[in-house]
Design an enzyme around this catalytic site. Structure first.
Site, PDB file in Angstrom:
ATOM      1  N   TRP A 130     123.608  21.098  83.825  1.00 16.68           N
ATOM      2  CA  TRP A 130     122.421  21.330  82.993  1.00 16.68           C
ATOM      3  C   TRP A 130     122.455  20.315  81.831  1.00 16.68           C
ATOM      4  CZ3 TRP A 130     121.833  22.176  77.831  1.00 16.68           C
ATOM      5  CH2 TRP A 130     120.540  22.529  77.406  1.00 16.68           C
ATOM      6  N   ASP A 152     104.016  27.742  77.191  1.00 18.12           N
ATOM      7  CA  ASP A 152     105.264  27.981  77.919  1.00 18.12           C
ATOM      8  C   ASP A 152     105.615  29.467  77.872  1.00 18.12           C
ATOM      9  OD1 ASP A 152     108.350  27.495  78.543  1.00 18.12           O
ATOM     10  OD2 ASP A 152     107.348  25.579  78.901  1.00 18.12           O
ATOM     11  N   ASP A 153     106.870  29.758  78.037  1.00 17.34           N
ATOM     12  CA  ASP A 153     107.390  31.125  78.122  1.00 17.34           C
ATOM     13  C   ASP A 153     106.958  31.978  76.922  1.00 17.34           C
ATOM     14  OD1 ASP A 153     108.920  33.270  78.805  1.00 17.34           O
ATOM     15  OD2 ASP A 153     110.836  32.218  78.775  1.00 17.34           O
ATOM     16  N   ARG A 157     120.996  34.569  82.553  1.00 15.17           N
ATOM     17  CA  ARG A 157     119.973  34.579  81.499  1.00 15.17           C
ATOM     18  C   ARG A 157     119.285  35.955  81.418  1.00 15.17           C
ATOM     19  NH1 ARG A 157     114.400  31.242  80.272  1.00 15.17           N
ATOM     20  NH2 ARG A 157     114.924  30.742  78.141  1.00 15.17           N
ATOM     21  N   LYS A 161     103.391  25.564  85.167  1.00 17.26           N
ATOM     22  CA  LYS A 161     104.811  25.184  85.175  1.00 17.26           C
ATOM     23  C   LYS A 161     105.564  26.330  85.844  1.00 17.26           C
ATOM     24  CE  LYS A 161     108.601  24.115  81.954  1.00 17.26           C
ATOM     25  NZ  LYS A 161     108.911  23.978  80.518  1.00 17.26           N
ATOM     26  N   TRP A 162     106.157  26.052  86.991  1.00 14.50           N
ATOM     27  CA  TRP A 162     106.860  27.071  87.792  1.00 14.50           C
ATOM     28  C   TRP A 162     108.351  26.896  87.555  1.00 14.50           C
ATOM     29  CZ3 TRP A 162     105.034  28.955  93.160  1.00 14.50           C
ATOM     30  CH2 TRP A 162     106.015  29.715  93.784  1.00 14.50           C
ATOM     31  N   ASP A 163     108.920  27.849  86.834  1.00 16.68           N
ATOM     32  CA  ASP A 163     110.310  27.748  86.417  1.00 16.68           C
ATOM     33  C   ASP A 163     111.206  28.606  87.311  1.00 16.68           C
ATOM     34  OD1 ASP A 163     112.451  27.017  84.825  1.00 16.68           O
ATOM     35  OD2 ASP A 163     111.453  27.516  82.949  1.00 16.68           O
ATOM     36  N   ASN A 165     115.221  30.101  86.576  1.00 21.26           N
ATOM     37  CA  ASN A 165     116.278  29.905  85.586  1.00 21.26           C
ATOM     38  C   ASN A 165     117.635  30.542  85.881  1.00 21.26           C
ATOM     39  OD1 ASN A 165     115.209  28.179  83.531  1.00 21.26           O
ATOM     40  ND2 ASN A 165     113.745  29.790  83.090  1.00 21.26           N
ATOM     41  N   CYS A 214     110.280  23.378  87.938  1.00 19.45           N
ATOM     42  CA  CYS A 214     111.300  23.347  86.894  1.00 19.45           C
ATOM     43  C   CYS A 214     112.352  24.366  87.289  1.00 19.45           C
ATOM     44  CB  CYS A 214     110.617  23.751  85.574  1.00 19.45           C
ATOM     45  SG  CYS A 214     111.716  24.005  84.179  1.00 19.45           S
ATOM     46  N   ASP A 237     116.027  19.806  80.768  1.00 13.93           N
ATOM     47  CA  ASP A 237     115.798  20.455  79.470  1.00 13.93           C
ATOM     48  C   ASP A 237     116.301  19.578  78.332  1.00 13.93           C
ATOM     49  OD1 ASP A 237     114.481  22.703  80.195  1.00 13.93           O
ATOM     50  OD2 ASP A 237     116.243  24.007  80.232  1.00 13.93           O
TER      51      ASP A 237
HETATM   52  C1  GLA Z   1     113.645  26.857  81.029  1.00 13.78           C
HETATM   53  C2  GLA Z   1     112.819  25.602  81.099  1.00 13.78           C
HETATM   54  C3  GLA Z   1     112.297  25.243  79.740  1.00 13.78           C
HETATM   55  C4  GLA Z   1     111.477  26.377  79.183  1.00 13.78           C
HETATM   56  C5  GLA Z   1     112.306  27.644  79.179  1.00 13.78           C
HETATM   57  C6  GLA Z   1     111.458  28.857  78.827  1.00 13.78           C
HETATM   58  O1  GLA Z   1     114.821  26.642  80.340  1.00 13.78           O
HETATM   59  O2  GLA Z   1     113.557  24.566  81.655  1.00 13.78           O
HETATM   60  O3  GLA Z   1     111.526  24.077  79.791  1.00 13.78           O
HETATM   61  O4  GLA Z   1     110.329  26.555  79.960  1.00 13.78           O
HETATM   62  O5  GLA Z   1     112.893  27.907  80.452  1.00 13.78           O
HETATM   63  O6  GLA Z   1     112.187  30.019  78.830  1.00 13.78           O
END
Ligand code: GLA
Length: 718
Positions: free
Chosen positions: A175, A342-343, A419, A452-454, A456, A502, A524
């Site tokens: 990461w 974003d989030d 997370r 934006k499709w994340d 994590n 993402c 990131d």
């Molecule tokens: C991940 C993404 C970031 C952001 C965060 C939001 O870490 O890579 O760009 O969108 O989540 O929680």
């Protein structure tokens, strides 16, 4: 071979005037090997170059295929049966793959092999594209026998090269430092990279390259493979006792087992092989053009990508509707075209401990809803985009409370959190359908033009309550097929949306994702100097049009470095430009610089995304880094040059460019001077600061983290 064993003859630079192939067939007496024919010591699978090596019958190297049969035997003998040549390229059902719109653009060879005892049939597929040094390979296995068979391993490509004079290059990291170039000599035995995390991963990219020792960016021979797949993968090179090098890539066999009942078929993902005799740039340019023309789909394959503002590093979870609108207003004044929220816009999500899966708006933050926000942003002349993490669920969420059986986890075992979240079981079609309905409702409720499709976290305790105990080996592949299925459904319903994939930054930067999402959030880590390595490494396989690259604030949030705004812009220019900061905190001078950056970027956007990209100086080898992009006729070029640390009393710096017309004259805008193409390529641009500047410490080109950009425009000699 005489018994129908498919052999590999040659792969490399094209050879002219070939009247027969016998000279490619190498045979020798190999003591202690197993002969193919009774009484014969010359023909052994152990020492020949094979196209589809199977396990258990005399080749002791890594097999391309391993199949478990009803009686417990693993021994397979695939023999040549037939071949056909087709115009164009067939689709691979339910998997991402390269395509050609016009059947004249490509030709496909299909070779059928059969194992008489089980009735298993393998079809090896090879597609070549006009004017590209590329072979797209995949394999399917069909069970034409009467008993079930279990595919435990199926490599998409297996290639036996005749010697082991190679170095190996992989894109590895973690990461925040994804896809760093790692290079070492190849050794006897197996050298492998892979992922068993459920995503292609930050750690290793599904890319492997073999090159002749000494190969550099502009010259030397290289063979590369890149897997069009986003899940668990294996890529390896094995050097055997006779110095044959076997290169393979495919779905990772770890825990993989796919049952094929009579009549059923399994398709491997596609592997893209590239050969270059023009060094690493030759490899990369082949991948870049293939992916730009034959992998990325939809309107956004051709359209210029909007410059975006993402609020994540600007506000994190702490924002109000008013703030987002103010950020958007200021962004639009800077020339930014897309505002991404974003989030944190949904459920009760004020930190990362809750609400994933509750994909409905948080009225405390956005009292007038998403549609109002989108309308207001559209009024500013900007597009509006939204963040989702569809594959995840927080313990504190409606989905988790209502459907605990939809969460990935093994019976009797603790489900571990990553997370603070769990993974939804995308191997179950009803989970995918449910997510589609939820997301479709949001996407249909407002003018949302970007998602934006994340993703994590990695997948642990891999087990699906929707699969029988004998089918758990299918879980990981079915999971990623579920992800692809959701993308497909959303794209079919909302074809105009630009998707950016993402996975905690660049944890799923692979060609599989690019088939659905034309761009990927590269890392990131948005720090410009760190990004030099990340973007340089990423560009080995992936075009600039796919690399999300943002200018963020200083001190940088990931590592605390303070690089000039000019450098942050110059690095992000070589990707899909975005800003990820709070514009309310900018000074007037920053605002002015950013406005100019965006104007320049827009002017050269097409050149950046569609031009031919050349890496010139590597951040893995020195303190000065350079790259450039040139258009088709070498009419225009854009050059980026970067210095990591400034040093006293340096030698002269000359940056030699490439791919220009030697006879033509170029105007270098930033220097207000004319040069011939041949001077720029043979002498180079003199970058040493002017003698009269040596006492002036205000010249940022002399500092740590300095950068310069040059735009070249061809002038007619007449
Ligand atoms: C991940 C993404 C970031 C952001 C965060 C939001 O870490 O890579 O760009 O969108 O989540 O929680």
């Amino acid at each position: 071979m005489e018994n129908g064993q498919l052999e590999h003859l040659y792969y490399g630079k094209s050879i002219k005037y070939l009247d027969h192939y016998d000279r490619f067939i190498e045979r020798s007496y190999r003591p202690v090997s197993v002969g193919e024919f009774t009484g014969d010591l010359i023909h052994s699978l152990e020492s020949i170059k094979q196209e589809f090596p199977s396990s258990g019958s005399g080749d002791f190297r890594e097999p391309a295929v391993e199949i478990l049969q009803e009686d417990g035997s693993h021994v397979m003998e695939f023999r040549y049966s037939s071949f056909e040549v087709l115009a164009g390229k067939p689709y691979i059902p339910n998997l991402p793959a390269t395509f050609c719109k016009d059947s004249q653009d490509a030709q496909t060879l299909r070779i059928t092999l059969t194992d008489d005892l089980t009735g298993a049939t393998a079809i090896l597929t090879y597609t070549i594209f006009n004017n590209l040094p590329v072979i797209a390979r995949s394999v399917s296995i069909t069970n034409l026998g009467e008993d079930p068979i279990r595919v435990n391993r199926l490599m998409s490509a297996s290639l036996d090269l005749p010697d082991s004079e190679f170095e190996i290059i992989q894109l590895s990291g973690a990461w925040g430092r994804e896809r760093h170039l790692s290079r070492r000599p190849i050794r006897p035995g197996i050298q492998a990279i892979g992922s068993t995390r459920g995503i292609s991963s930050h750690v290793h990219n599904p890319f492997l390259l073999l090159c002749r020792p000494g190969t550099q960016e502009h010259w030397g021979e290289a063979y590369a493979v890149n897997l069009v797949y986003s899940g668990n993968f294996l890529a390896l090179a094995e050097v055997d006792a006779y110095s044959i090098t076997r290169l393979q890539a495919g779905v990772h066999p770890d825990k993989f087992c796919w049952t094929l009942n009579p009549g059923e078929c399994f398709y491997s993902p596609e592997a893209i092989l590239v050969y270059s005799d023009r060094g690493f740039n030759g490899v990369s340019q082949a991948y870049h053009s293939l992916y730009n023309k034959h992998l990325i789909r939809g309107n956004w394959a051709e359209l210029e990508r909007p410059v975006l503002m993402n609020n994540w590093e600007g506000t994190y979870f702490d924002f109000t509707e008013q703030q987002i609108l103010e950020i958007a207003r200021q962004a639009s004044e800077l020339g930014i075209e897309l505002m991404v929220l974003d989030d944190g816009w949904f459920g009760r999500r004020n930190d990362d401990t809750s609400s994933l899966g509750d994909w409905f708006v948080n009225p405390d933050k956005l009292p007038n809803g998403i549609s109002y926000l989108a309308e207001q942003i559209n009024r500013l002349g900007m597009k509006f985009g939204l963040w989702f993490e569809p594959e995840m669920v927080s313990p504190d969420s409606h989905i988790h409370r209502d459907h605990p059986e939809w969460v990935v986890g093994a019976p009797g075992r603790t489900r571990k959190q990553g997370r603070h979240q769990y993974v939804l079981d995308f191997s179950q079609p009803e989970v995918v359908n449910y997510l589609f309905d939820l997301m479709d409702e949001v996407l249909s409720s407002a003018n949302i033009e970007y998602v934006k499709w994340d993703m994590n976290r990695c997948i642990s305790e891999a087990y699906s309550s929707g699969l029988g105990s004998d089918r758990q080996g299918e879980f990981f592949h079915r999971y990623i097929m579920g992800v692809y299925a959701l993308y497909d459904k959303l794209i079919a319903k909302h074809p105009k949306i630009l998707f950016e994939s993402c996975a905690s930054g660049g944890g799923r930067f692979d060609p599989g994702m690019l088939y659905y999402a034309p761009q990927t959030w590269t890392s990131d880590n948005s720090e410009a100097i760190e990004r030099l390595k990340i973007q340089y490494g990423t560009s080995m396989a992936y075009p600039l049009s796919t690399m999300g690259a943002h200018v963020s604030s200083i001190p940088n949030h990931q590592i605390g470095r303070t690089a000039p705004l000019q450098t942050r812009g110059h690095v992000a220019f070589f990707g899909v430009l975005g800003y990820e900061l709070n514009p309310l905190q900018l000074t007037d001078s920053d605002r002015k610089i950013i406005k100019e950056q965006i104007q320049t970027y827009k002017r050269y956007r097409r050149l950046i995304s569609k031009g031919t990209f050349y890496r010139l100086q590597s951040p893995f080898e020195g303190n000065e880094i350079a790259w450039m992009t040139v258009d088709d006729n070498a009419d225009q070029a854009l050059v980026g040059w970067y210095q990591v640390l400034s040093r006293p009393n340096e030698p002269y710096w000359r940056l030699r460019l490439t791919a220009l017309c030697p006879e033509e004259i170029y105007y270098v805008e930033e220097l207000n001077s004319y040069y011939s193409g041949s001077e720029l390529m043979n002498v180079g641009l003199l970058l040493t600061p002017h003698p009269s500047d040596h006492q002036d410490f205000n010249i940022i080109e002399k500092w740590d983290f300095a950068s310069r950009m040059f735009t070249l425009i061809k002038k007619s000699l007449k």
